[in-house]
Design a protein around this motif. Sequence first.
Motif, PDB file in Angstrom:
ATOM      1  N   PRO A  13       0.840  -1.210   0.000  1.00  0.00           N
ATOM      2  CA  PRO A  13       0.000   0.000   0.000  1.00  0.00           C
ATOM      3  C   PRO A  13       0.867   1.248   0.000  1.00  0.00           C
ATOM      4  N   GLU A  14       0.291   2.351  -0.411  1.00  0.00           N
ATOM      5  CA  GLU A  14       1.051   3.601  -0.429  1.00  0.00           C
ATOM      6  C   GLU A  14       1.142   4.240   0.955  1.00  0.00           C
ATOM      7  N   LEU A  15       0.309   3.822   1.880  1.00  0.00           N
ATOM      8  CA  LEU A  15       0.335   4.349   3.247  1.00  0.00           C
ATOM      9  C   LEU A  15       0.783   3.242   4.201  1.00  0.00           C
ATOM     10  N   TYR A  16       1.866   3.493   4.909  1.00  0.00           N
ATOM     11  CA  TYR A  16       2.498   2.517   5.801  1.00  0.00           C
ATOM     12  C   TYR A  16       2.416   3.091   7.210  1.00  0.00           C
ATOM     13  N   LEU A  17       1.653   2.441   8.087  1.00  0.00           N
ATOM     14  CA  LEU A  17       1.443   2.956   9.440  1.00  0.00           C
ATOM     15  C   LEU A  17       2.390   2.279  10.422  1.00  0.00           C
ATOM     16  N   ILE A  18       3.008   3.079  11.284  1.00  0.00           N
ATOM     17  CA  ILE A  18       3.930   2.599  12.312  1.00  0.00           C
ATOM     18  C   ILE A  18       3.325   2.915  13.680  1.00  0.00           C
ATOM     19  N   THR A  19       3.425   1.964  14.604  1.00  0.00           N
ATOM     20  CA  THR A  19       2.842   2.177  15.925  1.00  0.00           C
ATOM     21  C   THR A  19       3.649   3.200  16.718  1.00  0.00           C
ATOM     22  N   PRO A  20       3.019   3.874  17.669  1.00  0.00           N
ATOM     23  CA  PRO A  20       3.771   4.757  18.569  1.00  0.00           C
ATOM     24  C   PRO A  20       4.647   3.923  19.499  1.00  0.00           C
ATOM     25  N   ASP A  21       5.729   4.524  19.966  1.00  0.00           N
ATOM     26  CA  ASP A  21       6.665   3.841  20.875  1.00  0.00           C
ATOM     27  C   ASP A  21       6.206   4.091  22.312  1.00  0.00           C
ATOM     28  N   LEU A  22       5.564   3.093  22.897  1.00  0.00           N
ATOM     29  CA  LEU A  22       5.012   3.221  24.239  1.00  0.00           C
ATOM     30  C   LEU A  22       5.681   2.230  25.187  1.00  0.00           C
ATOM     31  N   SER A  23       5.591   2.523  26.478  1.00  0.00           N
ATOM     32  CA  SER A  23       6.115   1.584  27.473  1.00  0.00           C
ATOM     33  C   SER A  23       5.091   0.524  27.833  1.00  0.00           C
ATOM     34  N   SER A  24       3.824   0.764  27.483  1.00  0.00           N
ATOM     35  CA  SER A  24       2.783  -0.246  27.682  1.00  0.00           C
ATOM     36  C   SER A  24       1.692  -0.010  26.649  1.00  0.00           C
ATOM     37  N   TYR A  25       1.024  -1.087  26.257  1.00  0.00           N
ATOM     38  CA  TYR A  25      -0.024  -1.025  25.236  1.00  0.00           C
ATOM     39  C   TYR A  25      -1.299  -1.614  25.846  1.00  0.00           C
ATOM     40  N   ARG A  44      10.583   0.890  24.046  1.00  0.00           N
ATOM     41  CA  ARG A  44      10.339   1.102  25.470  1.00  0.00           C
ATOM     42  C   ARG A  44       9.607  -0.057  26.137  1.00  0.00           C
ATOM     43  N   LEU A  45       8.932  -0.868  25.367  1.00  0.00           N
ATOM     44  CA  LEU A  45       8.167  -1.962  25.937  1.00  0.00           C
ATOM     45  C   LEU A  45       9.100  -3.041  26.481  1.00  0.00           C
ATOM     46  N   ALA A  46       8.817  -3.529  27.664  1.00  0.00           N
ATOM     47  CA  ALA A  46       9.635  -4.590  28.266  1.00  0.00           C
ATOM     48  C   ALA A  46       9.611  -5.839  27.396  1.00  0.00           C
ATOM     49  N   ALA A  47      10.766  -6.498  27.300  1.00  0.00           N
ATOM     50  CA  ALA A  47      10.877  -7.687  26.453  1.00  0.00           C
ATOM     51  C   ALA A  47       9.883  -8.761  26.848  1.00  0.00           C
ATOM     52  N   THR A  48       9.584  -8.868  28.131  1.00  0.00           N
ATOM     53  CA  THR A  48       8.661  -9.906  28.600  1.00  0.00           C
ATOM     54  C   THR A  48       7.221  -9.661  28.148  1.00  0.00           C
ATOM     55  N   GLU A  49       6.904  -8.404  27.803  1.00  0.00           N
ATOM     56  CA  GLU A  49       5.538  -8.072  27.401  1.00  0.00           C
ATOM     57  C   GLU A  49       5.337  -8.095  25.887  1.00  0.00           C
ATOM     58  N   ARG A  50       6.430  -8.140  25.139  1.00  0.00           N
ATOM     59  CA  ARG A  50       6.313  -8.078  23.678  1.00  0.00           C
ATOM     60  C   ARG A  50       5.528  -9.252  23.082  1.00  0.00           C
ATOM     61  N   PRO A  51       5.743 -10.501  23.515  1.00  0.00           N
ATOM     62  CA  PRO A  51       5.010 -11.614  22.882  1.00  0.00           C
ATOM     63  C   PRO A  51       3.497 -11.452  22.918  1.00  0.00           C
ATOM     64  N   GLU A  52       2.959 -11.010  24.049  1.00  0.00           N
ATOM     65  CA  GLU A  52       1.509 -10.869  24.152  1.00  0.00           C
ATOM     66  C   GLU A  52       0.997  -9.724  23.277  1.00  0.00           C
ATOM     67  N   VAL A  53       1.713  -8.602  23.267  1.00  0.00           N
ATOM     68  CA  VAL A  53       1.309  -7.483  22.407  1.00  0.00           C
ATOM     69  C   VAL A  53       1.332  -7.906  20.944  1.00  0.00           C
TER      70      VAL A  53
END
Length: 339
Positions: free
Chosen positions: A137-149, A174-183
């Motif tokens: 697509p011509e529009l590529y969306l990137i998530t904000p860099d948060l410490s929690s989602y 910023r997100l903790a490595a332990t929380e990345r899999p669930e997000v």
Amino acid sequence: MSPESEDSGRLQIAVGVIPDVRRRQVLIARRPDRARHGGMWEFPGGKQEPGETIEVALRRELLEELDLRVLAARPLMRVAHEYTDLRVQLHVWVVDEWLGEPRGMQGQQFEWVPVSALHERKFPEANLRIISALQLPELYLITPDLSSYGPEFFEMTRTLLTAGVKLLQFRSYRLAATERPEVLRRLSALCRESGARLVVNGDPAEARACGADGVHLGAARLMGARDRPLLRPLLVGASCHGAEELRQAERIDADFAVLGPVARTRTHPWSTPLGWPGFQKLALSTRQLPIYALGGLGPQDLDAARQAGGRGVAMISAIWSAPDPAAAFRAGLGQEAVS
């Protein structure tokens, strides 16, 4: 030496991508049975003749083949390919405006086909990179860099996917490595439900483990890569800031790159912007790779990105920080040309 003549050992071919924007279709033609790659489908065009520029060759070929008079066209990409007995370089242009209705002037069959269905047809190998680029697509969306989602983030993501996001990059330092899999698990599920593709900015192994559709390599990870980290159809994107990184992205056979910053950004005020002239110079020097413009940009910059040789625009705060993120994204969708 101009990019059009940079490899005299290759057969130089002008290729036209002719879109029906309203129906999200492109025009393809079937090669004659007795020709090389007989019976396969291709994007219309033909060989560059001595003394012609690629644009002149494109205009001539489309008039001779389809009785179409090109009014406006822009370069999309170049594809270098080696067959067993022939080396070619395809110069691919998007035809934005033309006069006439297509008709097979040489008796060839042609069809309007949805971009999403191009992979169902059999094309010569050199055309496959064009299809991959068009399906971005011509529009590529990137998530904000948060410490929690939390719930609000996932609800907004669902809303944006419903609004038409088709390519989403998860990027968080910023997100903790332990929380990345669930997000990532939750984002993968949302993208699958909506038919969008998710790429993970990080480790290719992490992208595979969460069921994402690919990986996006940051500049450091890109420069450390020895080869393409994921096999197709998984996507590989790359973050680039200059010519060296773009060359590396090409060398590892990435599917696309993000280049910036084009404008000054609030989050990286120390970075010197490329500006559109700087972006265009770099983009046109590496036409093998679809390139998104990034940095202080929004949907309103899509046409500028196209005219500078980009595939489209990558966005963060222009969407997530908008009063109505879904409306902001939909405004950009109304400007899309081919996807």
